[in-house]
Design a protein around this motif. Structure first.
Motif, PDB file in Angstrom:
ATOM      1  N   LYS A  55       0.839  -1.201   0.000  1.00  0.00           N
ATOM      2  CA  LYS A  55       0.000   0.000   0.000  1.00  0.00           C
ATOM      3  C   LYS A  55       0.875   1.253   0.000  1.00  0.00           C
ATOM      4  O   LYS A  55       0.534   2.259  -0.624  1.00  0.00           O
ATOM      5  CB  LYS A  55      -0.942  -0.012   1.216  1.00  0.00           C
ATOM      6  N   THR A  56       2.004   1.204   0.670  1.00  0.00           N
ATOM      7  CA  THR A  56       2.934   2.342   0.678  1.00  0.00           C
ATOM      8  C   THR A  56       3.480   2.586  -0.724  1.00  0.00           C
ATOM      9  O   THR A  56       3.550   3.730  -1.176  1.00  0.00           O
ATOM     10  CB  THR A  56       4.091   2.096   1.671  1.00  0.00           C
ATOM     11  N   VAL A  57       3.840   1.520  -1.402  1.00  0.00           N
ATOM     12  CA  VAL A  57       4.312   1.653  -2.786  1.00  0.00           C
ATOM     13  C   VAL A  57       3.213   2.281  -3.634  1.00  0.00           C
ATOM     14  O   VAL A  57       3.460   3.205  -4.410  1.00  0.00           O
ATOM     15  CB  VAL A  57       4.743   0.288  -3.369  1.00  0.00           C
ATOM     16  N   SER A  58       1.999   1.795  -3.474  1.00  0.00           N
ATOM     17  CA  SER A  58       0.860   2.321  -4.234  1.00  0.00           C
ATOM     18  C   SER A  58       0.640   3.808  -3.961  1.00  0.00           C
ATOM     19  O   SER A  58       0.435   4.596  -4.893  1.00  0.00           O
ATOM     20  CB  SER A  58      -0.396   1.527  -3.889  1.00  0.00           C
ATOM     21  N   ARG A  59       0.713   4.214  -2.701  1.00  0.00           N
ATOM     22  CA  ARG A  59       0.558   5.637  -2.355  1.00  0.00           C
ATOM     23  C   ARG A  59       1.670   6.478  -2.975  1.00  0.00           C
ATOM     24  O   ARG A  59       1.425   7.570  -3.485  1.00  0.00           O
ATOM     25  CB  ARG A  59       0.550   5.823  -0.836  1.00  0.00           C
ATOM     26  N   ASP A  60       2.902   5.959  -2.937  1.00  0.00           N
ATOM     27  CA  ASP A  60       4.023   6.685  -3.533  1.00  0.00           C
ATOM     28  C   ASP A  60       3.834   6.838  -5.038  1.00  0.00           C
ATOM     29  O   ASP A  60       4.090   7.909  -5.594  1.00  0.00           O
ATOM     30  CB  ASP A  60       5.347   5.979  -3.225  1.00  0.00           C
ATOM     31  N   LEU A  61       3.380   5.784  -5.699  1.00  0.00           N
ATOM     32  CA  LEU A  61       3.145   5.864  -7.141  1.00  0.00           C
ATOM     33  C   LEU A  61       2.010   6.831  -7.464  1.00  0.00           C
ATOM     34  O   LEU A  61       2.085   7.583  -8.438  1.00  0.00           O
ATOM     35  CB  LEU A  61       2.865   4.471  -7.721  1.00  0.00           C
ATOM     36  N   ASN A  62       0.964   6.834  -6.635  1.00  0.00           N
ATOM     37  CA  ASN A  62      -0.122   7.803  -6.820  1.00  0.00           C
ATOM     38  C   ASN A  62       0.398   9.226  -6.711  1.00  0.00           C
ATOM     39  O   ASN A  62       0.035  10.101  -7.499  1.00  0.00           O
ATOM     40  CB  ASN A  62      -1.241   7.579  -5.797  1.00  0.00           C
ATOM     41  N   ALA A  63       1.254   9.469  -5.726  1.00  0.00           N
ATOM     42  CA  ALA A  63       1.821  10.808  -5.533  1.00  0.00           C
ATOM     43  C   ALA A  63       2.683  11.214  -6.727  1.00  0.00           C
ATOM     44  O   ALA A  63       2.602  12.362  -7.197  1.00  0.00           O
ATOM     45  CB  ALA A  63       2.632  10.859  -4.240  1.00  0.00           C
ATOM     46  N   LEU A  64       3.500  10.297  -7.239  1.00  0.00           N
ATOM     47  CA  LEU A  64       4.342  10.594  -8.399  1.00  0.00           C
ATOM     48  C   LEU A  64       3.494  10.860  -9.643  1.00  0.00           C
ATOM     49  O   LEU A  64       3.818  11.736 -10.444  1.00  0.00           O
ATOM     50  CB  LEU A  64       5.322   9.447  -8.656  1.00  0.00           C
ATOM     51  N   GLU A  65       2.409  10.132  -9.776  1.00  0.00           N
ATOM     52  CA  GLU A  65       1.502  10.366 -10.897  1.00  0.00           C
ATOM     53  C   GLU A  65       0.842  11.738 -10.774  1.00  0.00           C
ATOM     54  O   GLU A  65       0.745  12.481 -11.755  1.00  0.00           O
ATOM     55  CB  GLU A  65       0.444   9.270 -10.964  1.00  0.00           C
ATOM     56  N   ASN A  66       0.418  12.097  -9.573  1.00  0.00           N
ATOM     57  CA  ASN A  66      -0.184  13.416  -9.344  1.00  0.00           C
ATOM     58  C   ASN A  66       0.797  14.551  -9.608  1.00  0.00           C
ATOM     59  O   ASN A  66       0.388  15.641 -10.015  1.00  0.00           O
ATOM     60  CB  ASN A  66      -0.748  13.516  -7.931  1.00  0.00           C
ATOM     61  N   LEU A  67       2.072  14.313  -9.388  1.00  0.00           N
ATOM     62  CA  LEU A  67       3.112  15.303  -9.693  1.00  0.00           C
ATOM     63  C   LEU A  67       3.428  15.353 -11.183  1.00  0.00           C
ATOM     64  O   LEU A  67       4.162  16.227 -11.637  1.00  0.00           O
ATOM     65  CB  LEU A  67       4.400  14.989  -8.919  1.00  0.00           C
ATOM     66  N   GLY A  68       2.893  14.398 -11.935  1.00  0.00           N
ATOM     67  CA  GLY A  68       3.149  14.352 -13.373  1.00  0.00           C
ATOM     68  C   GLY A  68       4.481  13.726 -13.741  1.00  0.00           C
ATOM     69  O   GLY A  68       4.943  13.876 -14.861  1.00  0.00           O
ATOM     70  N   LEU A  69       5.112  13.024 -12.799  1.00  0.00           N
ATOM     71  CA  LEU A  69       6.430  12.453 -13.042  1.00  0.00           C
ATOM     72  C   LEU A  69       6.382  11.056 -13.638  1.00  0.00           C
ATOM     73  O   LEU A  69       7.366  10.593 -14.221  1.00  0.00           O
ATOM     74  CB  LEU A  69       7.246  12.433 -11.754  1.00  0.00           C
ATOM     75  N   ILE A  70       5.253  10.352 -13.457  1.00  0.00           N
ATOM     76  CA  ILE A  70       5.128   9.008 -14.023  1.00  0.00           C
ATOM     77  C   ILE A  70       3.781   8.864 -14.719  1.00  0.00           C
ATOM     78  O   ILE A  70       2.852   9.626 -14.477  1.00  0.00           O
ATOM     79  CB  ILE A  70       5.263   7.891 -12.959  1.00  0.00           C
TER      80      ILE A  70
END
Length: 101
Positions: A55-70
């Motif tokens: 879930k931590t990985v998922s939250r981190d990926l969500n945050a990176l997506e929201n930043l437009g980085l991934i």
């Protein structure tokens, strides 16, 4: 490209920001990485995610997506190259380089 990522995290502190920055810097351009592979990209990332849940990985990926980085799909993640390319300085053409001499 790395400078842009460093700028995005310039004012962010804490473990989550550090993990997210590491992931963003470690993803290979034009290669999709599965979410389960994220925590094993580098030894440093593996250490940062040690003892943490998927879930931590998922939250981190969500945050990176929201930043437009991934960019994310069901099969994995990849760097948002189109955004990152816009921050790479253009090279002068060979004709322009010769004219400048």
């Amino acid at each position: 490209m790395n400078d842009f990522i460093h700028e995005r995290f310039q004012h962010s502190t804490g473990g989550a920001a550090r993990r997210r920055k590491l992931v963003a810097l470690s993803l290979q351009p034009s290669k999709w990485t599965s979410s389960t592979e994220i925590r094993h990209l580098t030894p440093e990332i593996a250490k940062a995610y040690a003892g943490l849940t998927a879930k931590t990985v998922s939250r981190d990926l969500n945050a990176l997506e929201n930043l437009g980085l991934i960019t994310r799909t069901r099969t994995g993640v990849a760097p948002a190259i189109e955004l990152l390319r816009s921050f790479i300085p253009l090279r002068a053409s060979r004709t322009e380089q010769r004219a400048a001499r």
